[in-house]
Design an enzyme around this catalytic site. Structure first.
Site, PDB file in Angstrom:
ATOM      1  N   ARG A   1      20.582 -65.752  34.258  1.00 45.93           N
ATOM      2  CA  ARG A   1      21.007 -63.616  33.703  1.00 45.93           C
ATOM      3  C   ARG A   1      19.652 -63.602  33.045  1.00 45.93           C
ATOM      4  O   ARG A   1      19.651 -64.440  32.044  1.00 45.93           O
ATOM      5  CB  ARG A   1      22.376 -63.986  33.297  1.00 45.93           C
ATOM      6  CG  ARG A   1      23.598 -64.583  34.175  1.00 45.93           C
ATOM      7  CD  ARG A   1      24.903 -63.758  33.015  1.00 45.93           C
ATOM      8  NE  ARG A   1      26.535 -63.843  34.420  1.00 45.93           N
ATOM      9  CZ  ARG A   1      27.246 -64.218  34.532  1.00 45.93           C
ATOM     10  NH1 ARG A   1      27.708 -63.643  33.095  1.00 45.93           N
ATOM     11  NH2 ARG A   1      28.413 -64.632  34.814  1.00 45.93           N
TER      12      ARG A   1
ATOM     13  N   LYS B   1      41.489 -57.214  33.442  1.00 43.58           N
ATOM     14  CA  LYS B   1      40.963 -58.578  33.343  1.00 43.58           C
ATOM     15  C   LYS B   1      41.875 -58.573  31.953  1.00 43.58           C
ATOM     16  O   LYS B   1      42.000 -58.085  31.269  1.00 43.58           O
ATOM     17  CB  LYS B   1      39.480 -59.153  32.892  1.00 43.58           C
ATOM     18  CG  LYS B   1      38.468 -58.310  31.538  1.00 43.58           C
ATOM     19  CD  LYS B   1      37.263 -59.138  31.270  1.00 43.58           C
ATOM     20  CE  LYS B   1      37.057 -57.926  30.772  1.00 43.58           C
ATOM     21  NZ  LYS B   1      35.707 -58.683  30.453  1.00 43.58           N
TER      22      LYS B   1
ATOM     23  N   HIS C   1      38.008 -69.856  41.638  1.00 43.04           N
ATOM     24  CA  HIS C   1      38.604 -69.058  42.571  1.00 43.04           C
ATOM     25  C   HIS C   1      40.020 -68.841  43.028  1.00 43.04           C
ATOM     26  O   HIS C   1      39.772 -70.380  43.453  1.00 43.04           O
ATOM     27  CB  HIS C   1      37.482 -68.109  42.973  1.00 43.04           C
ATOM     28  CG  HIS C   1      36.467 -67.155  42.247  1.00 43.04           C
ATOM     29  ND1 HIS C   1      35.404 -68.471  41.836  1.00 43.04           N
ATOM     30  CD2 HIS C   1      35.694 -66.109  41.561  1.00 43.04           C
ATOM     31  CE1 HIS C   1      34.691 -67.754  40.903  1.00 43.04           C
ATOM     32  NE2 HIS C   1      34.708 -66.642  41.621  1.00 43.04           N
TER      33      HIS C   1
ATOM     34  N   ASP D   1      33.846 -71.932  36.303  1.00 41.37           N
ATOM     35  CA  ASP D   1      34.031 -71.530  37.376  1.00 41.37           C
ATOM     36  C   ASP D   1      35.854 -71.390  37.972  1.00 41.37           C
ATOM     37  O   ASP D   1      35.728 -72.901  38.472  1.00 41.37           O
ATOM     38  CB  ASP D   1      32.923 -70.666  37.637  1.00 41.37           C
ATOM     39  CG  ASP D   1      33.628 -68.946  38.113  1.00 41.37           C
ATOM     40  OD1 ASP D   1      34.694 -68.963  37.632  1.00 41.37           O
ATOM     41  OD2 ASP D   1      32.257 -68.883  38.776  1.00 41.37           O
TER      42      ASP D   1
ATOM     43  N   CYS E   1      31.100 -66.563  42.077  1.00 36.67           N
ATOM     44  CA  CYS E   1      32.396 -66.012  43.540  1.00 36.67           C
ATOM     45  C   CYS E   1      31.770 -65.177  44.881  1.00 36.67           C
ATOM     46  O   CYS E   1      32.409 -65.771  45.764  1.00 36.67           O
ATOM     47  CB  CYS E   1      32.513 -64.447  42.722  1.00 36.67           C
ATOM     48  SG  CYS E   1      32.095 -63.080  42.130  1.00 36.67           S
TER      49      CYS E   1
ATOM     50  N   HIS F   1      39.789 -64.149  40.163  1.00 37.26           N
ATOM     51  CA  HIS F   1      38.236 -64.927  38.864  1.00 37.26           C
ATOM     52  C   HIS F   1      38.629 -65.864  37.565  1.00 37.26           C
ATOM     53  O   HIS F   1      39.113 -64.453  37.070  1.00 37.26           O
ATOM     54  CB  HIS F   1      37.380 -63.723  39.118  1.00 37.26           C
ATOM     55  CG  HIS F   1      36.987 -63.034  40.181  1.00 37.26           C
ATOM     56  ND1 HIS F   1      35.630 -63.304  40.426  1.00 37.26           N
ATOM     57  CD2 HIS F   1      37.161 -62.008  40.836  1.00 37.26           C
ATOM     58  CE1 HIS F   1      35.817 -62.089  41.298  1.00 37.26           C
ATOM     59  NE2 HIS F   1      36.431 -61.894  41.560  1.00 37.26           N
TER      60      HIS F   1
ATOM     61  N   GLN G   1      28.911 -71.712  33.946  1.00 33.75           N
ATOM     62  CA  GLN G   1      30.116 -72.358  33.906  1.00 33.75           C
ATOM     63  C   GLN G   1      31.597 -72.772  34.549  1.00 33.75           C
ATOM     64  O   GLN G   1      31.373 -73.048  35.293  1.00 33.75           O
ATOM     65  CB  GLN G   1      30.598 -70.036  33.926  1.00 33.75           C
ATOM     66  CG  GLN G   1      29.715 -69.107  34.238  1.00 33.75           C
ATOM     67  CD  GLN G   1      30.264 -67.620  34.352  1.00 33.75           C
ATOM     68  OE1 GLN G   1      30.904 -67.723  35.972  1.00 33.75           O
ATOM     69  NE2 GLN G   1      30.880 -66.580  34.297  1.00 33.75           N
TER      70      GLN G   1
END
Length: 573
Positions: free
Chosen positions: A301, A403, A323, A321, A272, A449, A319
């Site tokens: 991670r 979320k 946004h 991902d 992000c 997100h 991911q």
């Protein structure tokens, strides 16, 4: 089968029967803890030598004796001084006793066995009917890798014999579906801890499946108004300090790399902040919003060694991902569109059974309560307007916003967390994001997100277990294999291949082997469609088809087969 809340006392009592049996057989063993868990129970023991399969068999026999003795479970409240006397030979229990603030504590006794415990329990040991010890695993006392290594014995028990049989069948089925076993058997991926724990090596077949998934993902996103971006894997540590990750997520981040000039570069745990940098690169107008940016971004991670698990828990993963930057007026519509997109993707991969959770503000959070309430209300309104049932998951939001989490259910009725939609008023504020509104004023956008598949590694592992390695035709790395009965059929087999390869992933097995062996090996490799060619097929210009795991499908012309397979792929079967 009773529900799991009803079984808690049942499983907890069986854990005490296990501990009593171990102490009868091995008096030198020191007791840890023995709770009921989501499925069954465990008890932790400290013992110099490891428990063997033979030891577990003996323990089961003594457990059966304790059940036959039908001992009452008696609860007693005692002072801490009395408790210390009871536990003078149990150092781990004494340590637990120190952590209890009350002046009196609870013990449960059955026969000669006495344990520090709050319950709940059954009234008598004889009420436990059917049980099975399952595995022994290593654990650390209190989960601290710097503390003593314990031996954790897992077990399961039920009031009815059929319930136990059904559960053991489930465990066997889950074992056969284990993505790690399937990954090795099908030559899909490998893991090499000697070169880095939690890192996945994708082999050619799985890499092809991943490409198919990624191509589908990109195609759908482009059709739904997304733009694709690519961003770096590292950035100066100052970026993560500004985003709040070093404060709220430090334990999951790799140590930064320090350069000769003193600059510290951080492997990204999230994508992000990079999308935010792109947003800030230009002056934005309300006419541009909503902006939807998607990236298949690899993140890193620092998961603890003990929780790494094949593809399902790794240290480096990609991911899916995205946004979205939008105005307050656009927020609910964007959330509703995301929920629909999530449902489309999940159903495309065969997941049509799922539960939806609305996760609210955690104890550690950033931003104002007003913004948290606005974000939570927007998520809630979108769910209600779509007529979707959902559950509240209190305190399970991320530090920057509430979320929606969607948990899919696989063929074994196991739940998996993949999709998430997170509303964020806070990070845009930290980075001072803005757009020019119709009045010419600079105002702050709202950021969403979201991930649909989550980690591609994890999602691929879930797919393998869901389908037991029998991937749908549209995802299978080899969709058709042509099997020749004899050498004289090879030329015809390759002509069939040339016709099919225009639309399908196809290969020819022309080896000088018996046809039954070729079929058996294709079944083991989980090839969806086996096309057998022999004298009859050559003469009739046809093919005989066998579908994986099924009886022969019969004879087809090539045109008929192409039509059939094309329809299956179109339906993503």
């Amino acid at each position: 089968m009773e529900n799991k809340s009803d079984l808690k006392a049942y499983w907890h009592t069986t854990a005490h029967i296990l501990a009593q049996a171990v102490k009868r057989l091995f008096p030198e063993v020191k007791l840890g803890i023995g709770p009921a868990i989501e499925n069954g129970f465990y008890y932790d023991f400290y013992r110099q030598s490891p428990f063997t399969p033979g030891d577990l068999q003996q323990v089961e026999k003594v457990m059966q004796q304790i059940i036959q003795e039908n001992l009452p479970l008696q609860c007693q409240q005692v002072t801490k001084d009395k408790a210390r006397e009871y536990l003078k030979e149990e150092p781990f229990k004494l340590e637990l006793l120190k952590d209890i603030p009350e002046d009196t504590v609870t013990f449960y006794q059955q026969g000669e066995f006495l344990d520090l415990c709050q319950g709940p329990h059954l009234e008598r040991t004889g009420q436990v009917k059917y049980f099975k010890l399952l595995t022994v695993a290593a654990s650390y006392w209190k989960g601290d890798e710097n503390r003593e290594s314990m031996q954790r014995i897992y077990g399961i028990s039920f009031p009815e014999k059929k319930e136990l049989e059904d559960y053991l069948h489930f465990l066997q089925e889950a074992k056969e579906r284990d993505h790690r076993t399937l990954g090795t058997k099908l030559d899909f991926f490998s893991i090499h801890p000697e070169y880095g724990s939690g890192l996945i090596f994708w082999h050619p077949k799985a890499a092809l499946v991943r490409k198919i998934i990624e191509d589908f993902w990109r195609e759908v996103h482009l059709k739904n108004g997304y733009q694709l971006v690519y961003t770096p894997h590292i950035a100066d540590l100052v970026l993560w300090e500004r985003s709040g990750h070093t404060c709220y997520y430090r334990e999951n981040m790799f140590p930064p790399m320090e350069l000769e000039n003193g600059q510290k570069l951080q492997l990204r745990p999230m994508n992000c902040p990079f999308h935010i940098i792109i947003y800030k690169n230009s002056l934005r107008s309300y006419r541009e919003l909503p902006i939807r940016w998607a990236e298949l971004g690899t993140v890193y991670r620092l998961e603890k060694q003990g929780v790494l698990h094949g593809l399902l828990r790794v240290r480096g993963f990609t991911q899916d991902d995205a946004h979205i930057f939008c105005t307050p007026e656009q927020l609910e519509e964007e959330i509703a569109g995301l929920i629909k997109l999530v449902c489309f993707f999940l159903s495309s991969f065969g997941f049509r059974d799922y539960r939806i959770f609305l996760s609210t503000r955690p104890d550690r959070y950033v931003g104002s309560l007003e913004n948290w309430e606005r974000a939570t209300a927007a998520l809630q309104t979108a769910l209600k307007n779509l007529g979707l049932n959902y559950e509240i998951d209190p305190g399970a939001g991320v530090f920057y916003g509430p979320k929606i989490d969607i948990k899919i259910t696989d063929t074994l009725k196991r739940e998996w967390q993949c999709s998430t939609i997170q509303v964020d008023f806070n990070i845009p504020e930290r980075f001072q994001l803005s757009y020019v509104n119709p009045e010419g004023n600079q105002v702050q956008p709202i950021m969403i997100h979201r991930a649909i598949l989550g980690s591609l590694e994890r999602f691929f592992g879930i797919l393998l277990e869901h389908y037991k390695g029998n991937l749908p035709l549209w995802l299978s790395p080899v969709q058709c294999r042509i099997l020749t009965i004899a050498d004289r059929h090879t030329n015809y087999a390759f002509s069939v291949r040339d016709r099919l390869k225009e639309k399908f992933r196809v290969e020819v097995d022309e080896r000088n082997e018996k046809i039954n062996k070729k079929i058996r090996e294709a079944e083991e490799e989980k090839i969806p469609v086996m096309i057998i060619v022999g004298d009859k097929e050559v003469q009739e210009n046809s093919v005989s088809v066998r579908f994986h795991g099924k009886h022969p499908g019969g004879a087809f012309t090539l045109e008929q087969l192409i039509t059939l397979l094309s329809e299956k792929i179109e339906l993503r079967e």
